[in-house]
Design a protein around this motif. Structure first.
Motif, PDB file in Angstrom:
ATOM      1  N   TYR A  20      27.901 -92.414  12.915  1.00 34.26           N
ATOM      2  CA  TYR A  20      28.735 -93.243  12.042  1.00 34.26           C
ATOM      3  C   TYR A  20      28.445 -94.723  12.261  1.00 34.26           C
ATOM      4  O   TYR A  20      28.340 -95.489  11.304  1.00 34.26           O
ATOM      5  CB  TYR A  20      30.219 -92.971  12.274  1.00 34.26           C
ATOM      6  CG  TYR A  20      30.722 -91.630  11.798  1.00 34.26           C
ATOM      7  CD1 TYR A  20      30.091 -90.909  10.788  1.00 34.26           C
ATOM      8  CD2 TYR A  20      31.859 -91.069  12.361  1.00 34.26           C
ATOM      9  CE1 TYR A  20      30.562 -89.683  10.359  1.00 34.26           C
ATOM     10  CE2 TYR A  20      32.349 -89.837  11.933  1.00 34.26           C
ATOM     11  CZ  TYR A  20      31.699 -89.155  10.936  1.00 34.26           C
ATOM     12  OH  TYR A  20      32.190 -87.947  10.507  1.00 34.26           O
ATOM     13  N   ASN A  48      28.914 -80.465   8.392  1.00 32.54           N
ATOM     14  CA  ASN A  48      30.291 -79.980   8.360  1.00 32.54           C
ATOM     15  C   ASN A  48      30.357 -78.541   7.827  1.00 32.54           C
ATOM     16  O   ASN A  48      31.058 -77.701   8.389  1.00 32.54           O
ATOM     17  CB  ASN A  48      31.173 -80.891   7.509  1.00 32.54           C
ATOM     18  CG  ASN A  48      32.586 -80.362   7.422  1.00 32.54           C
ATOM     19  OD1 ASN A  48      33.278 -80.240   8.424  1.00 32.54           O
ATOM     20  ND2 ASN A  48      33.013 -80.009   6.227  1.00 32.54           N
ATOM     21  N   GLU A 107      34.475 -91.579   3.440  1.00 28.61           N
ATOM     22  CA  GLU A 107      35.746 -91.330   4.128  1.00 28.61           C
ATOM     23  C   GLU A 107      36.228 -89.898   3.934  1.00 28.61           C
ATOM     24  O   GLU A 107      36.827 -89.306   4.823  1.00 28.61           O
ATOM     25  CB  GLU A 107      36.819 -92.338   3.694  1.00 28.61           C
ATOM     26  CG  GLU A 107      36.533 -93.745   4.175  1.00 28.61           C
ATOM     27  CD  GLU A 107      36.241 -93.835   5.670  1.00 28.61           C
ATOM     28  OE1 GLU A 107      36.990 -93.247   6.490  1.00 28.61           O
ATOM     29  OE2 GLU A 107      35.252 -94.505   6.046  1.00 28.61           O
ATOM     30  N   GLU A 108      35.932 -89.305   2.791  1.00 27.78           N
ATOM     31  CA  GLU A 108      36.341 -87.925   2.537  1.00 27.78           C
ATOM     32  C   GLU A 108      35.583 -86.945   3.432  1.00 27.78           C
ATOM     33  O   GLU A 108      36.179 -86.055   4.034  1.00 27.78           O
ATOM     34  CB  GLU A 108      36.128 -87.577   1.061  1.00 27.78           C
ATOM     35  CG  GLU A 108      36.637 -86.192   0.691  1.00 27.78           C
ATOM     36  CD  GLU A 108      36.458 -85.865  -0.775  1.00 27.78           C
ATOM     37  OE1 GLU A 108      36.911 -84.771  -1.170  1.00 27.78           O
ATOM     38  OE2 GLU A 108      35.872 -86.669  -1.536  1.00 27.78           O
ATOM     39  N   LYS A 110      34.096 -87.671   6.260  1.00 28.89           N
ATOM     40  CA  LYS A 110      34.502 -87.923   7.644  1.00 28.89           C
ATOM     41  C   LYS A 110      35.822 -87.219   7.943  1.00 28.89           C
ATOM     42  O   LYS A 110      35.984 -86.631   9.022  1.00 28.89           O
ATOM     43  CB  LYS A 110      34.616 -89.430   7.897  1.00 28.89           C
ATOM     44  CG  LYS A 110      33.269 -90.117   8.037  1.00 28.89           C
ATOM     45  CD  LYS A 110      33.379 -91.625   8.054  1.00 28.89           C
ATOM     46  CE  LYS A 110      33.740 -92.167   9.389  1.00 28.89           C
ATOM     47  NZ  LYS A 110      33.650 -93.654   9.452  1.00 28.89           N
ATOM     48  N   SER A 111      36.743 -87.246   7.001  1.00 31.41           N
ATOM     49  CA  SER A 111      38.037 -86.580   7.179  1.00 31.41           C
ATOM     50  C   SER A 111      37.860 -85.064   7.285  1.00 31.41           C
ATOM     51  O   SER A 111      38.455 -84.414   8.154  1.00 31.41           O
ATOM     52  CB  SER A 111      38.958 -86.940   6.012  1.00 31.41           C
ATOM     53  OG  SER A 111      40.168 -86.235   6.109  1.00 31.41           O
ATOM     54  N   LYS A 112      37.056 -84.507   6.400  1.00 32.07           N
ATOM     55  CA  LYS A 112      36.802 -83.053   6.432  1.00 32.07           C
ATOM     56  C   LYS A 112      36.157 -82.650   7.760  1.00 32.07           C
ATOM     57  O   LYS A 112      36.522 -81.640   8.358  1.00 32.07           O
ATOM     58  CB  LYS A 112      35.892 -82.640   5.264  1.00 32.07           C
ATOM     59  CG  LYS A 112      36.555 -82.656   3.914  1.00 32.07           C
ATOM     60  CD  LYS A 112      35.549 -82.294   2.824  1.00 32.07           C
ATOM     61  CE  LYS A 112      36.164 -82.314   1.455  1.00 32.07           C
ATOM     62  NZ  LYS A 112      37.152 -81.269   1.233  1.00 32.07           N
ATOM     63  N   TRP A 113      35.196 -83.442   8.208  1.00 28.35           N
ATOM     64  CA  TRP A 113      34.479 -83.144   9.445  1.00 28.35           C
ATOM     65  C   TRP A 113      35.412 -83.254  10.643  1.00 28.35           C
ATOM     66  O   TRP A 113      35.359 -82.442  11.568  1.00 28.35           O
ATOM     67  CB  TRP A 113      33.301 -84.087   9.575  1.00 28.35           C
ATOM     68  CG  TRP A 113      32.125 -83.563  10.337  1.00 28.35           C
ATOM     69  CD1 TRP A 113      32.005 -82.361  10.983  1.00 28.35           C
ATOM     70  CD2 TRP A 113      30.893 -84.244  10.536  1.00 28.35           C
ATOM     71  NE1 TRP A 113      30.773 -82.260  11.578  1.00 28.35           N
ATOM     72  CE2 TRP A 113      30.075 -83.399  11.304  1.00 28.35           C
ATOM     73  CE3 TRP A 113      30.400 -85.477  10.143  1.00 28.35           C
ATOM     74  CZ2 TRP A 113      28.788 -83.764  11.694  1.00 28.35           C
ATOM     75  CZ3 TRP A 113      29.112 -85.830  10.526  1.00 28.35           C
ATOM     76  CH2 TRP A 113      28.315 -84.981  11.292  1.00 28.35           C
ATOM     77  N   THR A 114      36.298 -84.237  10.625  1.00 26.73           N
ATOM     78  CA  THR A 114      37.293 -84.380  11.697  1.00 26.73           C
ATOM     79  C   THR A 114      38.184 -83.147  11.765  1.00 26.73           C
ATOM     80  O   THR A 114      38.480 -82.640  12.851  1.00 26.73           O
ATOM     81  CB  THR A 114      38.142 -85.656  11.483  1.00 26.73           C
ATOM     82  OG1 THR A 114      37.271 -86.791  11.548  1.00 26.73           O
ATOM     83  CG2 THR A 114      39.237 -85.778  12.524  1.00 26.73           C
ATOM     84  N   GLU A 115      38.600 -82.642  10.621  1.00 28.00           N
ATOM     85  CA  GLU A 115      39.443 -81.437  10.587  1.00 28.00           C
ATOM     86  C   GLU A 115      38.681 -80.223  11.114  1.00 28.00           C
ATOM     87  O   GLU A 115      39.239 -79.391  11.835  1.00 28.00           O
ATOM     88  CB  GLU A 115      39.969 -81.176   9.170  1.00 28.00           C
ATOM     89  CG  GLU A 115      41.037 -82.160   8.736  1.00 28.00           C
ATOM     90  CD  GLU A 115      42.218 -82.226   9.710  1.00 28.00           C
ATOM     91  OE1 GLU A 115      42.775 -81.165  10.057  1.00 28.00           O
ATOM     92  OE2 GLU A 115      42.567 -83.349  10.135  1.00 28.00           O
ATOM     93  N   LYS A 118      38.585 -80.479  14.842  1.00 24.17           N
ATOM     94  CA  LYS A 118      39.888 -80.121  15.407  1.00 24.17           C
ATOM     95  C   LYS A 118      40.034 -78.604  15.444  1.00 24.17           C
ATOM     96  O   LYS A 118      40.548 -78.046  16.413  1.00 24.17           O
ATOM     97  CB  LYS A 118      41.032 -80.737  14.599  1.00 24.17           C
ATOM     98  CG  LYS A 118      41.198 -82.218  14.815  1.00 24.17           C
ATOM     99  CD  LYS A 118      42.341 -82.758  13.958  1.00 24.17           C
ATOM    100  CE  LYS A 118      42.465 -84.259  14.083  1.00 24.17           C
ATOM    101  NZ  LYS A 118      43.491 -84.801  13.161  1.00 24.17           N
TER     102      LYS A 118
END
Length: 174
Positions: A20, A48, A107-108, A110-115, A118
């Motif tokens: 990133y 992802n 940003e979308e 990155k959010s999906k990948w973060t989830e 987790k």
């Protein structure tokens, strides 16, 4: 043994943060540029998607419990060889079920990948210790593997695609 897996997850997340940072100053239109094949965003999406598919497979496979086969030396050797290939800058096609990644906004994805990460962390946290040597994961090239080697494969898969990201950046003159 879970401590070792968690250290590998930390490494995976740290490496993702470095990626990133390496694209931080690149304009959105360049991140989505598909002039030379996949865009950088599509590479993120592919990574992802691969991790998401792996997590779903492992969640389903875990239901077999003690019926999962045990890992052996042959599994370890096969995965080691696969990881060495992934470390190289060699190119090959993605498996068909994840070969056409969608292009999201940065940003979308990155959010999906973060989830997804987790979810992987939660899976590791909840995974029973007595099954750590069971074959819960199936790599397209490396075959069936235990949980620790699954996480290792995520690291090497990502390293493989860093080569691709660097090629894309070079082609875009970045």
């Amino acid at each position: 043994m879970k401590e070792s897996i968690n250290k590998k997850l930390q490494r995976l997340n740290s490496e993702t943060e470095r990626i990133y940072e390496s694209i931080d100053k690149i304009p959105a239109e360049k991140l989505g540029d598909q002039s030379y094949g996949w865009s950088i965003i599509q590479v993120f999406s592919h990574l992802n998607d691969a991790e998401t598919a792996s997590l779903k497979y492992m969640q389903k496979k875990m239901q077999a419990g003690d019926k999962m086969n045990k890992s052996g030396v042959g599994n370890a050797i096969r995965m080691w060889l696969t990881n060495q290939a992934l470390r190289s800058p060699l190119k090959w096609g993605a498996p068909s079920y994840i070969s056409n990644p969608p292009a999201y906004e940065l940003e979308e994805i990155k959010s999906k990948w973060t989830e997804t990460r987790k979810g992987i962390q939660q899976f590791v946290d909840e995974y029973p210790e007595q099954w750590l040597n069971r074959l819960v994961y199936k790599h397209p090239m490396g075959g069936r593997q235990n949980l620790e080697r699954a996480v290792e494969s995520f690291i090497y898969h990502q390293i493989h695609h860093v080569h691709q990201i660097n090629r894309i950046k070079k082609q875009l003159g970045l």
